[in-house]
Design an enzyme around this catalytic site. Structure first.
Site, short mmCIF file in Angstrom:
data_model
loop_
_atom_site.label_atom_id
_atom_site.label_comp_id
_atom_site.label_asym_id
_atom_site.label_seq_id
_atom_site.Cartn_x
_atom_site.Cartn_y
_atom_site.Cartn_z
N LYS A 1 34.19 -7.48 2.00
CA LYS A 1 35.59 -6.49 2.39
C LYS A 1 36.13 -6.88 2.37
O LYS A 1 37.56 -5.67 1.80
CB LYS A 1 34.20 -6.24 3.67
N GLN B 1 30.16 -3.94 11.48
CA GLN B 1 28.95 -3.91 10.62
C GLN B 1 27.47 -3.26 10.87
O GLN B 1 27.55 -4.73 12.24
CB GLN B 1 29.22 -5.82 9.77
N ASP C 1 33.43 3.98 7.99
CA ASP C 1 32.40 3.92 7.89
C ASP C 1 31.49 5.31 7.58
O ASP C 1 31.20 5.38 6.81
CB ASP C 1 31.51 2.36 8.24
#
Ligand code: NAP
Length: 315
Positions: A60, A104, A127
């Site tokens: 990412k 994460q 997200d």
């Protein structure tokens, strides 16, 4: 003498489409910065030493750099308490130099995932896991959509697979993948969230196998997000159907000691009857990273406009 006509589905090249999206983004971000804005900023928090999570975050961050997004990773030990993590998130929420925040997943077991997802400011939640963003998506309102479902949406849109009034089966109902994917597919295209107007059937662990087969056989599009290799077989697929395989499982490779990634679909057999199919790897995976970058830029633009931490901008 009869000849067997061999058929092969058109491959949906997720990597090529993701590269195109990243190139488009790079140009847009360059223009945005040329107009006097600071570059978008993405901060990832990684708790613990899970190798897969480390790789995901690294990829990412590399993608961010490639499109002109500034990024950094906060690495915390797996002994980090929930309160310490919440404190870190709160600082980032209030830091005006930070646009996108992601934690994460999975977090270590002593930390409650939902509490953490809800702690990220909805306006910085790249997200799309905060309950506000999930709720807005469920209400067909503009929201930050989780990157994997958004990647599936873009793959379908850019490949020009018809969805209006079509039958879609989504296998998997997880809150971060299956559920939001089904949401994007079935909702009204006239609403803010621009849904795809399909008739969606959601299957899960408790769908009897013979029912799963029946639903799939009736589907114009099958989207699978389970993590079970070989779940979708050739006899379950209608001729010409579009197959989107989100599943990723690491299995032993041909050479001893080597592994490889596979999806949920029996690719070699299903491609003989499907109309379109995504490979694993190289299908949905690269799209997830591209859409995370897209979300980060959207968030940066929105925050620059509103200068508040809970707004969604005006467009
Ligand atoms: P998850 O939370 O474990 O959810 C799996 C879903 O599959 C659940 O809804 C489960 O049903 C359902 N399921 C399990 N066995 C089934 C069966 N035999 N038949 C039908 N449904 C079944 O996983 P996830 O986070 O959604 O991820 C799903 C897969 O996508 C994994 O392989 C993951 O690695 C992959 N993934 C890929 C990307 C990407 O970028 N390509 C991104 C995220 C995830 P219940 O709800 O009843 O338990």
């Amino acid at each position: 003498m009869r000849f067997k006509i061999s058929h092969e589905a058109k491959l949906i090249d997720g990597k090529a489409i993701a590269d195109k999206i990243k190139n488009e983004l790079k140009e847009k971000i360059s223009d945005y910065v040329a107009q006097g804005n600071r570059p978008p900023q993405l901060t990832a928090i990684l708790v613990g030493n899970d190798p897969a999570s480390q790789t995901y975050v690294k990829n990412k961050m590399l993608a961010a750099k490639a499109v002109g997004i500034k990024s950094n990773t906060i690495e915390l030990p797996d002994t980090t308490s929930q309160d310490e993590l919440l404190e870190r998130i709160s600082k980032l929420n209030n830091d005006t130099s930070v646009d996108g925040i992601l934690v994460q997943l999975p977090v270590p077991e002593h930390i409650d995932e939902r509490t953490i997802c809800n702690a990220v400011a909805p306006s910085k939640d790249v997200d799309g896991f905060n309950e506000i963003n999930v709720g807005r998506l469920a209400l067909d309102m503009k929201s930050i959509v989780p990157a994997t479902p958004l990647g599936v949406y873009e793959l379908i849109r850019r490949t020009e697979i018809p969805t209006f009034g079509k039958n879609v089966v989504v296998i998997g109902r997880s809150k971060n993948v299956g559920m939001p994917t089904a949401m994007l597919l079935h909702t009204d295209g006239r609403h803010e969230s621009k849904g795809m107007d399909a008739t969606v059937t959601i299957c899960h662990r408790n769908t009897p196998p013979e029912q799963l087969k029946k639903h799939c056989q009736n589907a114009d599009i099958i989207i699978t997000a389970v993590g079970k290799p070989g779940l979708v077989r050739r006899d379950m697929v209608k001729t010409g159907a579009c197959i989107i395989d989100i599943g990723i499982t690491r299995v032993p490779g041909k050479e001893p000691g080597k592994t490889k990634l596979v999806g949920d679909v029996d690719f070699d057999e299903v491609r003989k009857v499907a109309g379109h199919i995504t490979p694993v790897p190289g299908g949905v995976g690269p799209m997830t990273v591209a859409m995370l970058m897209s979300n980060t830029f959207m968030v940066a633009q929105s925050l620059a406009k509103t200068k508040i931490t809970n707004g969604f901008g005006s467009d």
